[in-house]
Write a protein that holds these residues in place. Structure first.
Motif, PDB file in Angstrom:
ATOM      1  N   ASP A  31      58.594  39.512  77.110  1.00  0.00           N
ATOM      2  CA  ASP A  31      59.336  39.355  77.638  1.00  0.00           C
ATOM      3  C   ASP A  31      60.990  38.807  76.397  1.00  0.00           C
ATOM      4  OD1 ASP A  31      58.383  37.345  75.362  1.00  0.00           O
ATOM      5  OD2 ASP A  31      57.103  37.200  77.155  1.00  0.00           O
ATOM      6  N   ASP A  32      61.187  38.363  76.168  1.00  0.00           N
ATOM      7  CA  ASP A  32      62.367  38.351  74.950  1.00  0.00           C
ATOM      8  C   ASP A  32      61.554  37.337  74.089  1.00  0.00           C
ATOM      9  OD1 ASP A  32      64.645  38.344  76.662  1.00  0.00           O
ATOM     10  OD2 ASP A  32      64.709  36.656  76.968  1.00  0.00           O
ATOM     11  N   ALA A  33      60.690  37.177  73.763  1.00  0.00           N
ATOM     12  CA  ALA A  33      60.310  36.839  72.545  1.00  0.00           C
ATOM     13  C   ALA A  33      58.380  37.525  71.920  1.00  0.00           C
ATOM     14  CB  ALA A  33      59.240  35.188  72.701  1.00  0.00           C
ATOM     15  N   SER A  34      57.795  38.609  73.254  1.00  0.00           N
ATOM     16  CA  SER A  34      56.638  39.225  72.166  1.00  0.00           C
ATOM     17  C   SER A  34      56.809  40.556  73.080  1.00  0.00           C
ATOM     18  CB  SER A  34      55.253  38.640  73.281  1.00  0.00           C
ATOM     19  OG  SER A  34      55.382  38.876  74.822  1.00  0.00           O
ATOM     20  N   ASN A  35      56.293  41.846  72.341  1.00  0.00           N
ATOM     21  CA  ASN A  35      55.926  42.543  73.185  1.00  0.00           C
ATOM     22  C   ASN A  35      55.087  43.472  72.434  1.00  0.00           C
ATOM     23  OD1 ASN A  35      56.145  44.403  70.166  1.00  0.00           O
ATOM     24  ND2 ASN A  35      58.126  42.557  70.234  1.00  0.00           N
ATOM     25  N   VAL A  36      54.160  44.979  72.774  1.00  0.00           N
ATOM     26  CA  VAL A  36      53.208  45.170  73.022  1.00  0.00           C
ATOM     27  C   VAL A  36      53.407  46.808  72.222  1.00  0.00           C
ATOM     28  CG1 VAL A  36      52.952  45.826  75.446  1.00  0.00           C
ATOM     29  CG2 VAL A  36      50.700  45.949  73.375  1.00  0.00           C
ATOM     30  N   ASP A  37      52.801  47.641  71.362  1.00  0.00           N
ATOM     31  CA  ASP A  37      52.922  48.712  70.888  1.00  0.00           C
ATOM     32  C   ASP A  37      51.358  49.734  70.460  1.00  0.00           C
ATOM     33  OD1 ASP A  37      55.553  48.830  69.070  1.00  0.00           O
ATOM     34  OD2 ASP A  37      54.633  46.575  68.654  1.00  0.00           O
ATOM     35  N   PHE A  38      52.123  50.952  70.448  1.00  0.00           N
ATOM     36  CA  PHE A  38      50.200  51.941  70.501  1.00  0.00           C
ATOM     37  C   PHE A  38      51.114  52.665  70.467  1.00  0.00           C
ATOM     38  CE2 PHE A  38      48.915  55.650  72.452  1.00  0.00           C
ATOM     39  CZ  PHE A  38      47.697  55.058  72.320  1.00  0.00           C
ATOM     40  N   GLY A  39      50.320  53.443  69.285  1.00  0.00           N
ATOM     41  CA  GLY A  39      50.472  54.689  68.483  1.00  0.00           C
ATOM     42  C   GLY A  39      49.203  55.337  69.051  1.00  0.00           C
ATOM     43  N   PHE A  40      50.007  56.669  68.545  1.00  0.00           N
ATOM     44  CA  PHE A  40      48.919  58.126  68.646  1.00  0.00           C
ATOM     45  C   PHE A  40      49.080  58.442  67.282  1.00  0.00           C
ATOM     46  CE2 PHE A  40      47.399  62.533  69.398  1.00  0.00           C
ATOM     47  CZ  PHE A  40      46.343  61.778  69.848  1.00  0.00           C
ATOM     48  N   THR A  41      48.212  59.091  66.360  1.00  0.00           N
ATOM     49  CA  THR A  41      48.494  60.470  65.981  1.00  0.00           C
ATOM     50  C   THR A  41      47.324  61.548  65.936  1.00  0.00           C
ATOM     51  OG1 THR A  41      49.747  59.411  63.504  1.00  0.00           O
ATOM     52  CG2 THR A  41      48.516  61.231  63.252  1.00  0.00           C
ATOM     53  N   TYR A  42      47.714  63.023  65.654  1.00  0.00           N
ATOM     54  CA  TYR A  42      46.973  64.255  66.212  1.00  0.00           C
ATOM     55  C   TYR A  42      46.817  64.747  63.945  1.00  0.00           C
ATOM     56  CZ  TYR A  42      43.544  67.589  66.569  1.00  0.00           C
ATOM     57  OH  TYR A  42      42.724  68.549  66.566  1.00  0.00           O
ATOM     58  N   LEU A  43      45.900  64.693  63.464  1.00  0.00           N
ATOM     59  CA  LEU A  43      45.230  64.727  62.631  1.00  0.00           C
ATOM     60  C   LEU A  43      44.959  65.771  61.838  1.00  0.00           C
ATOM     61  CD1 LEU A  43      46.006  62.187  59.606  1.00  0.00           C
ATOM     62  CD2 LEU A  43      44.312  64.586  59.324  1.00  0.00           C
ATOM     63  N   ILE A  44      46.020  66.885  61.194  1.00  0.00           N
ATOM     64  CA  ILE A  44      44.979  68.377  61.086  1.00  0.00           C
ATOM     65  C   ILE A  44      45.200  69.418  59.669  1.00  0.00           C
ATOM     66  CG2 ILE A  44      45.909  70.963  62.036  1.00  0.00           C
ATOM     67  CD1 ILE A  44      48.576  69.663  64.100  1.00  0.00           C
ATOM     68  N   GLY A  45      44.121  68.590  59.111  1.00  0.00           N
ATOM     69  CA  GLY A  45      43.401  69.598  58.436  1.00  0.00           C
ATOM     70  C   GLY A  45      43.658  71.721  57.903  1.00  0.00           C
ATOM     71  N   LYS A  46      43.189  71.581  57.160  1.00  0.00           N
ATOM     72  CA  LYS A  46      43.199  73.094  57.134  1.00  0.00           C
ATOM     73  C   LYS A  46      41.550  73.190  55.984  1.00  0.00           C
ATOM     74  CE  LYS A  46      45.271  73.380  52.746  1.00  0.00           C
ATOM     75  NZ  LYS A  46      46.533  74.288  51.962  1.00  0.00           N
ATOM     76  N   ASP A  47      41.552  75.189  57.148  1.00  0.00           N
ATOM     77  CA  ASP A  47      39.684  75.723  56.057  1.00  0.00           C
ATOM     78  C   ASP A  47      40.353  74.730  54.477  1.00  0.00           C
ATOM     79  OD1 ASP A  47      38.780  75.979  57.945  1.00  0.00           O
ATOM     80  OD2 ASP A  47      39.397  77.978  57.978  1.00  0.00           O
ATOM     81  N   THR A  48      39.266  74.837  53.732  1.00  0.00           N
ATOM     82  CA  THR A  48      39.233  74.327  52.312  1.00  0.00           C
ATOM     83  C   THR A  48      37.970  74.992  51.399  1.00  0.00           C
ATOM     84  OG1 THR A  48      40.550  72.509  52.403  1.00  0.00           O
ATOM     85  CG2 THR A  48      39.736  72.842  50.447  1.00  0.00           C
ATOM     86  N   LYS A  49      37.561  76.147  50.317  1.00  0.00           N
ATOM     87  CA  LYS A  49      36.486  76.350  50.038  1.00  0.00           C
ATOM     88  C   LYS A  49      36.212  75.231  49.455  1.00  0.00           C
ATOM     89  CE  LYS A  49      33.505  79.556  49.868  1.00  0.00           C
ATOM     90  NZ  LYS A  49      33.174  80.261  50.020  1.00  0.00           N
ATOM     91  N   VAL A  50      35.405  74.887  49.387  1.00  0.00           N
ATOM     92  CA  VAL A  50      34.322  74.600  48.417  1.00  0.00           C
ATOM     93  C   VAL A  50      33.242  74.907  47.296  1.00  0.00           C
ATOM     94  CG1 VAL A  50      33.125  71.849  48.463  1.00  0.00           C
ATOM     95  CG2 VAL A  50      35.239  71.883  49.637  1.00  0.00           C
ATOM     96  N   ASN A  51      32.658  73.903  46.776  1.00  0.00           N
ATOM     97  CA  ASN A  51      31.838  74.786  45.387  1.00  0.00           C
ATOM     98  C   ASN A  51      31.934  73.571  44.487  1.00  0.00           C
ATOM     99  OD1 ASN A  51      32.264  77.656  45.644  1.00  0.00           O
ATOM    100  ND2 ASN A  51      33.833  77.383  45.184  1.00  0.00           N
TER     101      ASN A  51
END
Length: 414
Positions: free
Chosen positions: A363-383
């Motif tokens: 209505d004039d005084a209220s609302n609802v929000d939706f958000g979505f994210t796909y977070l993409i990493g990458k292959d990392t060599k670990v020692n």
């Protein structure tokens, strides 16, 4: 017996430090202030001011409201972490694992109260920092795996002052509560080197917690009603957590600075917005663990860490479809906090954020929000390696961390 006890206490101090550094280096920072921001990869979030959650990024933006505003919601964070092609001292190749991550929920609430056309104040609660990974009890390199679970809550009180039609300022206090669980145990390799039975707890810290106080500052400059810029700065303190065994773990948290812009294109229903955020991870130099009487636990451990400052670069767009629906999308490039030192327990890398979301006007005084994210990493060599007495071990692997973030939020003006 005394030699064995000293070894266990020394390895405890080293492994706690290792466990905590991994949480810090893995981007311990969370962007979980609002579903609205999540839907645009937080592009422009220090100045857009489409609901009360903006005070978490820039207290000066409270001056943009002429009515009391309330926003409350939550964000779910599901991490998908893979550790593969691992080689472990004395064992050789060990099994791949892809069930290290998990799902956590971060709630938030923000309230802005204008006093007059000059002053406004606000309160909020949200989280800036947190991470969780949990390896199977059967993981061969158990002194590197185990459980790492860090949570925080930020309780804020802020005020803003409008100097003139173009310039506003803001400041606030951040009261931070933190809680951490760190668990590590001996492996078969350590048992063969020291005689300490496999599965013996090296670290068994359950819900160590504590409080700290920081502050935030901000400013907004408005060219006109369709174009404005914002800057926010958060000072994060050194944080101390105490467990029920009387040990203290002290670690520094990073400062955060952000510049944002918002531009609504004249005679259209479209706006573009952007942000550059700096996260001062290079301030993380060491961790000390002490007993409550001030004595160091085990041997003194004062290692310099090679963290680097992190950066977020984001750009987004908002389309005001009609009086009921607003659509948004965004992209962020997020740089790793780890540099030369890397970890398998909470993998880290440069990441890309692909985000989308919407607002529905109830209505004039209220609302609802939706958000979505796909977070993409990458292959990392670990020692990684631990060298203490006869129990020197090392592990190398390839890690990858992706994530899915979803947020839901309700906002109302009064």
């Amino acid at each position: 017996m005394n030699k064995t006890r000293l070894f266990k206490r020394s390895l405890l101090a080293v492994t706690v430090t290792l466990a905590t550094q991994q949480a810090m280096a893995a981007g311990f920072q969370l962007n979980a202030q609002s579903a609205t921001g999540l839907g645009r990869a937080f592009a422009g979030d220090a100045v857009i001011a489409d609901n009360a959650s903006v005070m978490a990024r820039n207290p000066a933006a409270m001056a943009l409201f002429d009515k009391m505003e309330l926003s409350l919601g939550f964000e779910s964070i599901t991490t998908m972490i893979e550790v593969k092609d691992a080689t472990y001292t004395g064992v050789g190749s060990i099994s791949d694992t892809d069930d290290v991550g998990g799902t956590s929920v971060a709630p938030n609430i923000h309230l802005i109260v204008p006093v007059n056309d000059k002053f406004a104040w606000g309160v909020n609660a949200y989280t800036n920092f947190g991470t969780r990974t949990e390896f199977s009890d059967s993981y061969a390199a158990s002194e590197y795996g185990g459980t790492t679970d860090v949570k925080s809550a930020n309780f804020g009180l802020a005020g803003s002052y409008r100097l003139n039609e173009q310039l506003s300022f803001g400041a606030g206090l951040d009261i931070i509560y933190g809680q951490g669980t760190f668990k590590r145990s001996t492996s078969a390799v350590i048992q063969s080197a020291t005689g300490i039975p496999q599965g013996t707890a090296l670290v068994d810290i359950d819900k160590a917690d504590g409080w700290a106080v920081g502050f935030n500052l901000g400013t907004v400059y408005e060219l006109d009603e369709n174009n404005r810029f914002g800057f926010g700065y958060h000072y994060s303190p050194e944080f101390t957590a105490t467990d029920d065994k009387g040990q203290e773990i002290t670690l520094p948290l990073p400062d955060i600075a952000e510049f944002s812009g918002f531009h609504k294109i004249t005679d259209t229903s479209f706006a573009v917005h952007y942000s550059v955020q700096w996260i001062g991870w290079s301030a993380f130099d060491k961790i000390e663990m002490r007993k409550l009487d001030g004595a160091l636990v085990g041997t003194s451990y004062d290692k310099q860490y090679q963290w680097q400052d992190g950066w977020h670069y984001s750009i987004g767009g908002t389309y005001y479809l009609n009086s009921d629906w607003t659509l948004r999308a965004g992209y962020m490039y997020d740089t790793s906090a780890q540099d030369e030192l890397t970890s398998i327990s909470v993998p880290d890398s440069d990441r890309q954020w692909l985000s989308a979301g919407f607002t529905y006007e109830i209505d004039d005084a209220s609302n609802v929000d939706f958000g979505f994210t796909y977070l993409i990493g990458k292959d990392t060599k670990v020692n990684e390696s631990v060298s203490l007495g006869a129990a020197g071990t090392s592990v190398s692997a390839t890690t990858r961390a992706d994530a899915i973030l979803m947020g839901l939020q309700y906002s109302r003006s009064f």
